[in-house]
Design a protein around this motif. Structure first.
Motif, PDB file in Angstrom:
ATOM      1  N   LYS A   2       9.603  32.171  51.371  1.00  0.00           N
ATOM      2  CA  LYS A   2       8.913  33.089  50.466  1.00  0.00           C
ATOM      3  C   LYS A   2       7.778  32.371  49.741  1.00  0.00           C
ATOM      4  CE  LYS A   2      12.684  34.202  48.196  1.00  0.00           C
ATOM      5  NZ  LYS A   2      13.624  34.848  47.242  1.00  0.00           N
ATOM      6  N   GLN A  28       6.070  36.325  45.849  1.00  0.00           N
ATOM      7  CA  GLN A  28       7.202  37.132  46.329  1.00  0.00           C
ATOM      8  C   GLN A  28       8.451  36.873  45.490  1.00  0.00           C
ATOM      9  OE1 GLN A  28       7.083  35.741  50.388  1.00  0.00           O
ATOM     10  NE2 GLN A  28       5.958  37.550  51.105  1.00  0.00           N
ATOM     11  N   GLN A  29       8.661  35.626  45.089  1.00  0.00           N
ATOM     12  CA  GLN A  29       9.810  35.319  44.253  1.00  0.00           C
ATOM     13  C   GLN A  29       9.713  36.039  42.906  1.00  0.00           C
ATOM     14  OE1 GLN A  29      12.749  33.565  44.893  1.00  0.00           O
ATOM     15  NE2 GLN A  29      13.232  34.571  42.938  1.00  0.00           N
ATOM     16  N   ASP A  77      10.717  39.533  43.421  1.00  0.00           N
ATOM     17  CA  ASP A  77      12.178  39.648  43.522  1.00  0.00           C
ATOM     18  C   ASP A  77      12.821  39.672  42.139  1.00  0.00           C
ATOM     19  OD1 ASP A  77      11.940  39.637  46.244  1.00  0.00           O
ATOM     20  OD2 ASP A  77      12.685  37.587  46.541  1.00  0.00           O
ATOM     21  N   SER A  89      12.118  42.974  40.596  1.00  0.00           N
ATOM     22  CA  SER A  89      12.878  44.009  41.299  1.00  0.00           C
ATOM     23  C   SER A  89      14.310  44.075  40.781  1.00  0.00           C
ATOM     24  CB  SER A  89      12.869  43.728  42.805  1.00  0.00           C
ATOM     25  OG  SER A  89      13.603  44.710  43.503  1.00  0.00           O
ATOM     26  N   LYS A  90      14.848  42.901  40.437  1.00  0.00           N
ATOM     27  CA  LYS A  90      16.234  42.854  39.946  1.00  0.00           C
ATOM     28  C   LYS A  90      16.336  43.234  38.478  1.00  0.00           C
ATOM     29  CE  LYS A  90      20.255  39.834  39.476  1.00  0.00           C
ATOM     30  NZ  LYS A  90      20.846  38.489  39.775  1.00  0.00           N
TER      31      LYS A  90
END
Length: 599
Positions: A444, A448-449, A452, A455-456
């Motif tokens: 990644k 992108q991290q 993430d 997103s969480k």
């Protein structure tokens, strides 16, 4: 005019620096009496950040005489508060690569040595974090670092730490200022820095502190992560921004198997910062142009940056397909640090319950740590702006048996361990480089991290800027209008004709907080500055505050969305709409006196 004549005579009698005395004589010869009055009849004030200002002649500026007066006053304060500690362990003094920094560190040391107290004086430029680290290492009575951090080249500063290793807080600054004013007459001996040569009271801690600090960096990175660093073999571009960081960053990176390539034009200390208008990586593209070029030439996808005294940290990443660079904001970096710090802590300290773990941020920074805490089970607390508040709160928490694992400010300041009770750009760099290796090995990007993480835990969309206002009376009227919006002692209840409802108001100028049962704010209150925070029903937070050093009204806004809200464009549009509404309804009725700096 008699008072001014007396001040001129006093300065010329006391000042033994030929350059500043000649500068005053030149102003007098040119009959610039208004300027002479401004610089001699006003005094630069000692605050919780110590001193910071322009290097020039006069009591309102930074120069040899003002430094000696400050050192003499600070010495008397320390003698009064804890002479036993001062006599036993002395003070530690460091400096950066600016004009006069070494000179003023030596003048400070001279004042203390002449009075019979030991001084640990670095013999070379060091990162600011080395001074608070040294205080804790040696148990010193105080630490001083001569630096103006990322200010323009004509400025310098005098930053002071207490015996606990944190920056001083009020009312200490007021006591020090009083002591300075009571000890203005410079002793003749205070000018003679030759007293430092071969003096048993003077020691140079640079080798021991460098070694201990590198051991600390080494120990904070697990062996498995060092192996990942070695295996990933990521090419990092590094800029010291003409500051002190490179030598120490290089050694730290060697310890943890990180490979860096420094921007050659910005690698070594230079007091004039010749390649940047503002030596501050927070400025973004304008300060990182050479870094982008060097990274492209060396096929590097990650840029790591420190400011000139290496207490701040920034990062940029090249998109693998478009080749464009993303410069992460301080709040975005904080989200990455919080995720990584928590992950590493849970792996290494499984015996410590998260109920005893804390993260801290300033109240104008992103609430990402608060959001994470509500899901993961650790604790979060906010403080007033400034690492002096963050560090002292961390000390209080750890005295009660808790563990503070991360703290930050949105202005790219990060504290990844309480071994250094201040923002630390070198330890932050080591942790981020290690994080990059881990994330890249998983296939990644850092962008992108970050996605993430959001997103969480939910997207945290921020939009910060400021208005310039040179009239203090106008600023007071703006905030008094907000406090009496629809009648005496009433705050706004909504914006944009009721479209967005305000759930809670906290006013840290008056001490009002309607989210508390007694309506009294928990955070410290200061009537000398303006700060009001609005919390909206939809998760939007806005803080309006004045700057302590600049003629600005700043606004900090953030939308703390639920994890279910995935449309970032929609969230950004809401934030922009609400910011426009706040500015239009609360600030711009005085728009003739304001200059907007909004993007």
């Amino acid at each position: 005019m008699a008072d001014l004549d007396a001040k001129v005579a006093e300065w010329l009698k006391w000042d033994k620096n030929e350059a500043t005395s000649a500068a005053l004589q030149a102003l007098l010869a040119e009959q610039k009496f208004d300027e002479v009055e401004r610089i001699l009849c006003n005094r630069i004030s000692f605050g919780t950040a110590g001193l910071r200002g322009k290097m020039a002649v006069g009591y309102s500026n930074m120069n040899d005489l003002v430094i000696i007066q400050t050192a003499q006053g600070f010495l008397k304060y320390l003698v009064h508060t804890d002479e036993d500690l001062l006599k036993r362990n002395g003070i530690v003094v460091g400096y950066d690569g600016r004009h006069n920094s070494k000179r003023w560190a030596e003048l400070t040391a001279t004042v203390f040595v002449n009075a019979g107290y030991p001084v640990k004086l670095f013999d070379d430029v060091v990162p600011t974090p080395f001074v608070p680290f040294s205080i804790l290492r040696y148990g010193c009575a105080s630490g001083i670092v001569v630096t103006a951090s990322h200010n323009p080249k004509d400025d310098n500063g005098y930053k002071v730490y207490g015996p606990n290793g944190a920056q001083i807080c009020s009312p200490v600054d007021k006591h020090v200022q009083k002591s300075i004013l009571e000890n203005l007459k410079p002793l003749d001996s205070s000018w003679d820095v030759t007293v430092l040569v071969n003096n048993p009271l003077v020691s140079n801690p640079i080798e021991e502190i460098t070694s201990c600090y590198l051991d600390y960096i080494d120990n904070e990175v697990p062996e498995s992560c060092k192996e990942t660093n070695k295996r990933a073999d990521v090419a990092f571009t590094y800029t010291a921004m003409h500051g002190v960081g490179y030598k120490y960053v290089r050694k730290a990176c060697d310890r943890i198997n990180v490979r860096i390539s420094a921007v050659p034009q910005q690698r070594d200390p230079h007091p004039d910062f010749p390649t940047v208008t503002f030596p501050n990586p927070e400025e973004g593209k304008s300060s990182l142009e050479l870094s982008f070029k060097h990274a492209d030439e060396t096929n590097s996808r990650i840029i790591l940056a420190n400011d000139p005294d290496a207490d701040r940290f920034a990062m940029a990443e090249k998109h693998p397909s478009t080749g464009t660079w993303k410069i992460f904001t301080g709040n975005e970096l904080a989200a990455l640090f919080a995720w990584w710090t928590l992950r590493c802590f849970k792996q290494r300290h499984q015996h410590i319950p998260l109920s005893k773990v804390y993260m801290i941020s300033s109240t104008v920074s992103s609430m990402i740590c608060k959001t994470m805490s509500q899901i993961e089970g650790f604790n979060y607390i906010d403080t007033l702006t400034g690492f002096k508040w963050i560090a002292n709160k961390a000390l209080d928490l750890e005295k009660d048996g808790n563990k503070v694992i991360f703290a930050f400010e949105e202005a790219i300041g990060f504290m990844c361990s309480t071994r250094v009770l201040d923002k630390d750009g070198i330890s932050a760099l080591a942790q981020m480089a290690t994080m990059v290796s881990f994330v890249y090995e998983e296939g990644k990007t850092m962008g992108q991290q970050l996605e993430d993480i959001y997103s969480k835990y939910g997207y945290h969309v921020t939009l910060n800027s400021y208005y310039i206002c040179h009239e203090p009376a106008v600023i007071r009227r703006i905030f008094e209008r907000i406090r009496n919006y629809k009648g005496d002692k009433t705050y706004p209840e909504s914006i944009l004709n009721g479209k967005y409802t305000i759930r809670n108001v906290r006013d840290l100028t008056t001490g009002y907080d309607d989210n508390r049962p007694d309506k009294k704010a928990v955070l410290p209150v200061s009537s000398s500055s303006q700060m009001i925070t609005f919390n909206f029903d939809n998760g939007f937070v806005c803080t309006l505050r004045t700057s302590g050093t600049e003629p600005k009204i700043k606004y900090y806004t953030e939308m703390c969305a639920s994890p279910e809200m995935k449309n970032v464009d929609e969230l950004s549009s809401i934030v922009e709409e609400m910011v426009r509404g706040i500015c239009h309804e609360l600030l711009e009725p005085h728009k003739n006196n304001l200059k907007s700096q909004a993007a």
